[in-house]
Write an enzyme that holds these catalytic residues in place. Structure first.
Site, PDB file in Angstrom:
ATOM      1  N   CYS A 116     -33.978 111.896  64.779  1.00 52.85           N
ATOM      2  CA  CYS A 116     -34.488 111.809  66.783  1.00 52.85           C
ATOM      3  C   CYS A 116     -34.114 111.193  67.266  1.00 52.85           C
ATOM      4  O   CYS A 116     -33.204 111.278  68.103  1.00 52.85           O
ATOM      5  CB  CYS A 116     -35.681 112.616  66.955  1.00 52.85           C
ATOM      6  SG  CYS A 116     -36.256 112.959  67.842  1.00 52.85           S
ATOM      7  N   CYS A 208     -43.510 108.845  70.578  1.00 49.14           N
ATOM      8  CA  CYS A 208     -43.766 107.000  70.440  1.00 49.14           C
ATOM      9  C   CYS A 208     -43.961 106.443  71.412  1.00 49.14           C
ATOM     10  O   CYS A 208     -43.503 105.282  70.944  1.00 49.14           O
ATOM     11  CB  CYS A 208     -41.873 106.984  69.687  1.00 49.14           C
ATOM     12  SG  CYS A 208     -41.622 109.110  69.267  1.00 49.14           S
ATOM     13  N   CYS A 233     -34.358 101.462  69.940  1.00 50.48           N
ATOM     14  CA  CYS A 233     -34.219 103.320  69.692  1.00 50.48           C
ATOM     15  C   CYS A 233     -33.062 103.406  69.683  1.00 50.48           C
ATOM     16  O   CYS A 233     -32.603 104.333  69.314  1.00 50.48           O
ATOM     17  CB  CYS A 233     -34.915 103.933  71.078  1.00 50.48           C
ATOM     18  SG  CYS A 233     -33.630 102.362  72.397  1.00 50.48           S
TER      19      CYS A 233
HETATM   20 FE1  SF4 Z   1     -37.511 112.102  69.054  1.00 52.35          FE
HETATM   21 FE2  SF4 Z   1     -37.973 109.998  72.048  1.00 52.35          FE
HETATM   22 FE3  SF4 Z   1     -39.832 109.557  69.912  1.00 52.35          FE
HETATM   23 FE4  SF4 Z   1     -36.220 108.859  69.474  1.00 52.35          FE
HETATM   24  S1  SF4 Z   1     -38.836 107.473  70.908  1.00 52.35           S
HETATM   25  S2  SF4 Z   1     -38.063 109.297  67.747  1.00 52.35           S
HETATM   26  S3  SF4 Z   1     -36.081 110.245  70.937  1.00 52.35           S
HETATM   27  S4  SF4 Z   1     -39.380 111.436  70.347  1.00 52.35           S
END
Ligand code: SF4
Length: 270
Positions: A116, A208, A233
């Site tokens: 993601c 997250c 990230c």
């Molecule tokens: Fe997806 Fe944002 Fe979580 Fe990364 S931080 S997995 S981009 S929702």
């Protein structure tokens, strides 16, 4: 280019004790084609410092589509307050639609965050960085004991740069602590994300990120279901690669594919 990648080892040693403002001044004077990457409290500090050095500094932010309302509010505050060129990058709609169609909206809890983040952060970031000669980040060494202890104030970005088009990465706050960042914010009335008033320290996407308890490390509020060395990230994915596969002083090999692919991202975080 005013600063060559061949100079970086010497330069990083020379600048190691410089103030963040002096490192910012060096970056802004050495490169026309440079921008600040904006997301957290540290980045507002950089924007504040940079706008005192030069007008119309370029700033970009990644809108993953999953940010908190408070973060969108902060983006607008910064855009309105500072005389900077503010640009927001968005993920590729078709790639997001495919991910959600195949795996749902919250696949990161099951499969880990790499896929993601790759689509929502890394691909737009790579698209932006391909247009720059240098970028400026708010990374600090003490942000993540698993991945950020080895960062220098200026680095050859071997993950997003290419041999034929190197990319220099400046980390002016590398040696600052969280306390120094927040002292600057208070003393200079710098806007900050309201989530910090609710126990959030390191703030990313809404699903997250969670608040941390007193004396919990800030990174424990990010991707709490994953192990420490994977908590990058994608913006600073080379840190994770260095932390998991290499001695601290060695940077990961350059990605020369030129294309923003999830595979290239994943290769550097395994
Ligand atoms: Fe997806 Fe944002 Fe979580 Fe990364 S931080 S997995 S981009 S929702």
């Amino acid at each position: 280019m005013a600063i060559s990648v061949n100079d970086l080892g010497r330069l990083a040693a020379e600048c190691a004790d410089w103030s963040p403002q002096d490192i910012l001044r060096l970056a802004l004077n050495a490169f026309e084609n440079v921008a600040i990457s904006f997301s957290g409290a540290e980045d507002v500090v950089l924007v504040d410092m940079a706008s005192r050095i030069k007008k119309n500094v370029r700033v970009f932010s990644l809108d993953t589509g999953r940010l908190h309302p408070e973060t969108y509010k902060l983006l607008e505050q910064v855009r309105e307050r500072y005389p900077v060129q503010f640009e927001v990058m968005f993920p590729d709609a078709a790639a997001v639609e495919k991910l959600v169609r195949e795996k749902g909206l919250n696949s990161f809890y099951r499969d880990g965050h790499k896929e993601c983040c790759g689509i929502r952060k890394v691909m737009p970031l790579r698209r932006k960085l391909a247009t720059l000669d240098a970028w400026i980040t708010g990374q600090r060494k003490d942000q993540s004991p698993g991945t950020r202890l080895a960062i220098d104030v200026v680095e050859d970005d071997k993950v997003f740069g290419r041999t034929e088009k190197p990319l220099i990465k400046f980390n002016p706050l590398a040696n600052w602590s969280s306390a120094e960042v927040w002292r600057y914010i208070r003393e200079n009335d710098v806007p900050f994300n309201e989530l910090h008033l609710k126990g959030f320290v390191s703030i990313g996407c809404e699903p997250c990120t969670r608040a941390v308890l007193p004396n919990q490390h800030e990174r424990e509020g990010r991707w709490w279901w994953e192990e420490e060395t994977l908590k990058e990230c994608g913006l600073h994915v080379g840190n994770a690669a260095a932390a998991t596969t290499q001695p601290r002083s060695v940077t990961p090999s350059r990605v020369d594919d030129g294309e923003a692919t999830i595979e290239s991202y994943a290769r550097h975080v395994r």
